[in-house]
Write an enzyme that holds these catalytic residues in place. Structure first.
Site, short mmCIF file in Angstrom:
data_model
loop_
_atom_site.label_atom_id
_atom_site.label_comp_id
_atom_site.label_asym_id
_atom_site.label_seq_id
_atom_site.Cartn_x
_atom_site.Cartn_y
_atom_site.Cartn_z
N LYS A 43 0.84 -1.04 -0.14
CA LYS A 43 -0.01 -0.07 -0.14
C LYS A 43 0.96 1.29 -0.06
O LYS A 43 2.01 1.21 0.57
CB LYS A 43 -0.89 -0.14 1.28
CG LYS A 43 -2.03 0.90 1.16
CD LYS A 43 -2.79 0.97 2.24
CE LYS A 43 -3.96 1.99 2.43
NZ LYS A 43 -4.90 2.01 3.45
N SER A 53 -10.13 2.03 2.50
CA SER A 53 -9.07 2.92 1.70
C SER A 53 -8.19 2.11 1.00
O SER A 53 -7.37 2.40 0.25
CB SER A 53 -8.27 3.85 2.72
OG SER A 53 -7.47 3.22 3.57
N SER A 109 -10.35 -0.07 6.88
CA SER A 109 -9.76 0.04 5.45
C SER A 109 -8.85 -1.18 4.84
O SER A 109 -8.68 -1.28 3.92
CB SER A 109 -8.73 0.99 5.31
OG SER A 109 -9.29 2.46 5.42
#
Lengths: 488, 95
Positions: free
Chosen positions: A76, A151, A175
């Site tokens: 990420k 997210s 998330s």
């Protein structure tokens, strides 16, 4: 090969059926082919990836390979990684080439894992749909008109589309769990403090926690073994004996007590999601588990409490982005204050600005008690509710989200509608508990196309990750939802 | 409660985020929606409840008083918007 789990890839690398370079090359080719449609990656750097793969192959040739040496994964874009752009989904950090590694990145490097690229995300991890990325939305591999969740939408979409066998992710209010659910993959947010936050761009420091997304619970356990551990550079990192999260995977579930919070099955839960969750619970009963009803009576209060605490902490954390030491600086300004205001106005997107403004207000003079302190008291109530529930059960189960993935653009103009979608995940972060998402089927058909994935949420008490992974793994021995991949 | 345009201007100033006059009304509308959601929480009776700042009630650790950070000044300044002679440059603040 691209449908292999980490465990299978590890075995193939050990048997020298494939090299790390060949494996990375194959995934890079698939990323090149499909990323233009999915936008799951912000940065791909073939040379860097292949250099890491060569290092892994050299380690193996020298007889120094670990279990995951040469296995590739995506990171990420929130984890600082030396030499890689670490944008955090923001224009603010578009020019930020990290000069250091996050703890998670160091751990992965030590394990010999190979970086396939940097996964797209909502800007500064603020969002539930991945539409808040400065690099454009990620598309859900099951239906490119759907959002992938957020997210960590890039991480989840990359794993679902088999652009990577696994990915790192973070979870502040859902998330990891919500995008894993929406993309039909498996993810776990550990107990707060298990994974170091060092080098993870801070959003809400008392809630943020890193964790893995993969196709199976077993792979999540293998990755958590790499990611977890004490780190003195994070003041909230917990000093605990190193655990093997795979140790309980094979345990039978006879006598397991599953708590179903009635508030998670009340009004607001879509019928198709409820149906898939109930089918999964039925499988657990077949595996010998017992079901008890529990209550989390203040579930609804998690939303206002979270949307005070998280923005308050964000407004403080994001004050570091001032255009002085790194990140975006406006081209023209009249003085220092103007430089700050212009740099931040240009560098941040609107969801980030709204949250900073909300946080600034609730922390401002005269409002602290009414908002921040009140939210922290409700946080205590919510954490206590979970402990009362855990007195009656071993794990709590329910949906991750009230619906399956919605269409791109459907809620993007209405932040409050988006916040309400987080109802089942926020309380877990407020309490600091571990939570995971496991694929358990598909919802009703949308726009004449096949239904979108449904995730079962498993919530455990503090430090019960090994148990939760066992519970998820056993379901994956008798169902095949985790093996399904979208046609792309 | 409802935020006025002046409230939004004041918060934006405190947050050091430039908001243009054109953006002000839309920002006010969205913030008021968010505060509408937050308001639900204010009526809850929380008397006698200890605020929970953190998931794990652990105190901050102390470390040995030793210099451990390596000198990375050159690497950190290489990514700065403006530096000179090892210093970060900002607009003049003192006349």
């Amino acid at each position: 090969m691209l449908n292999n789990t980490l465990k299978q890839l590890s075995a193939r690398l050990a048997a020298k059926e494939v090299s790390a370079v060949e494996l990375a090359t194959e995934y890079l080719a698939r990323i090149e082919l499909l990323n233009p449609r999915l936008n799951a990656f912000i940065t791909v750097d073939r040379e860097k990836t292949l250099a890491e793969a060569q290092t892994a192959d050299a380690l193996r040739a020298a007889g120094n390979a670990g279990l995951l040496t040469g296995v590739p994964l995506a990171h990420k874009d929130i984890f600082c990684q030396q030499g890689w752009k670490t944008s955090c989904g923001s224009k603010m950090l578009d020019n930020f080439i990290s000069p250091y590694d996050a703890h998670i990145i160091e751990q992965c490097r030590k394990a010999g894992l190979v970086t396939l690229g940097r996964a797209n995300m909502d800007e500064f991890a603020m969002g539930s749909s991945n539409e808040n990325s400065a690099y454009g939305p990620v598309r859900n591999p099951w239906d490119v008109n759907a959002i992938p969740g957020g997210s960590s939408g890039g991480s989840a979409a990359a794993v679902a589309a088999r652009l990577a066998p696994a990915a790192t992710a973070t979870d502040t209010g859902g998330s990891i769990r919500q995008p894993a659910a929406f993309c039909g993959v498996t993810g776990i947010k550990p107990t707060y403090g298990v994974v170091s936050r060092f080098g993870m761009v801070a959003f809400a420091s008392s809630l943020d926690q890193g964790g893995p997304i993969a196709t199976t619970a077993e792979d999540c356990a293998l990755l958590l073994n790499v990611m977890a551990g004490y780190d003195e550079r994070d003041s909230t990192s917990l000093e605990r004996t190193k655990e093997d999260y795979t140790r309980d995977l094979a345990q039978p579930l006879t006598g397991l007590k599953i708590g179903l919070p009635k508030e998670y099955f009340a009004e607001g839960l879509a019928a198709d999601v409820a149906q898939a969750i109930e089918a999964a619970i039925a499988e657990y009963k077949k595996l010998g588990a017992e079901v008890v009803e529990v209550s989390l009576p203040n579930t609804k209060l998690a939303i206002p409490s979270y949307y005070v605490i998280a923005p308050a902490e964000a407004s403080s954390n994001l004050s570091r982005f001032d255009g002085v030491r790194y990140g975006h600086r406006a081209a023209e300004y009249s003085g220092l204050a103007d430089m700050y205001e212009k740099s931040r106005a240009e560098g941040f997107g609107w969801e980030v600005k709204r949250r900073i403004l909300t946080g600034t207000y609730v922390l401002s003079h005269g409002y602290y008690d009414a908002y921040y302190l009140q939210a922290q008291k409700i946080r205590r109530i919510i954490a206590d509710d979970f402990q009362k529930a855990f007195a009656q059960c071993d794990v709590i189960m329910g949906p991750v989200a009230p619906t399956t993935a919605w269409n791109l653009g459907e809620k993007s103009d209405d932040p409050v509608a988006m916040y309400l979608e987080d109802i089942y995940t926020l309380g877990v972060n407020l309490a600091g508990l571990p939570g995971m998402s496991v694929p358990v089927g598909f919802g009703k058909s949308v726009d004449g196309k096949a239904g979108r994935p449904v995730g079962l949420q498993i919530i455990g008490n503090y430090f019960s990750e090994a148990k939760m992974l066992n519970v998820a793994h056993q379901l994956q021995q008798v169902t095949d939802w985790h093996t399904r991949a979208p046609a792309l | 409660m409802s935020l006025s345009l002046d409230d939004v201007r004041r918060i934006a100033k405190l947050a050091r985020i430039g908001v243009t006059d054109d953006e002000l009304a839309a920002t006010q509308l969205q913030l008021n929606r968010i505060f509408g959601l937050i308001e639900e929480m204010r009526a809850v009776d929380t008397s006698g409840i200890e605020p929970m700042a953190h998931a794990q009630d652990v105190g901050l650790r102390l470390r040995a008083d030793e210099a451990t950070a390596p000198d990375r000044r050159a690497a950190f300044q290489a990514i700065a918007p403006a530096v000179e002679a090892g210093l970060y440059l900002v607009p003049k603040v003192i006349e």
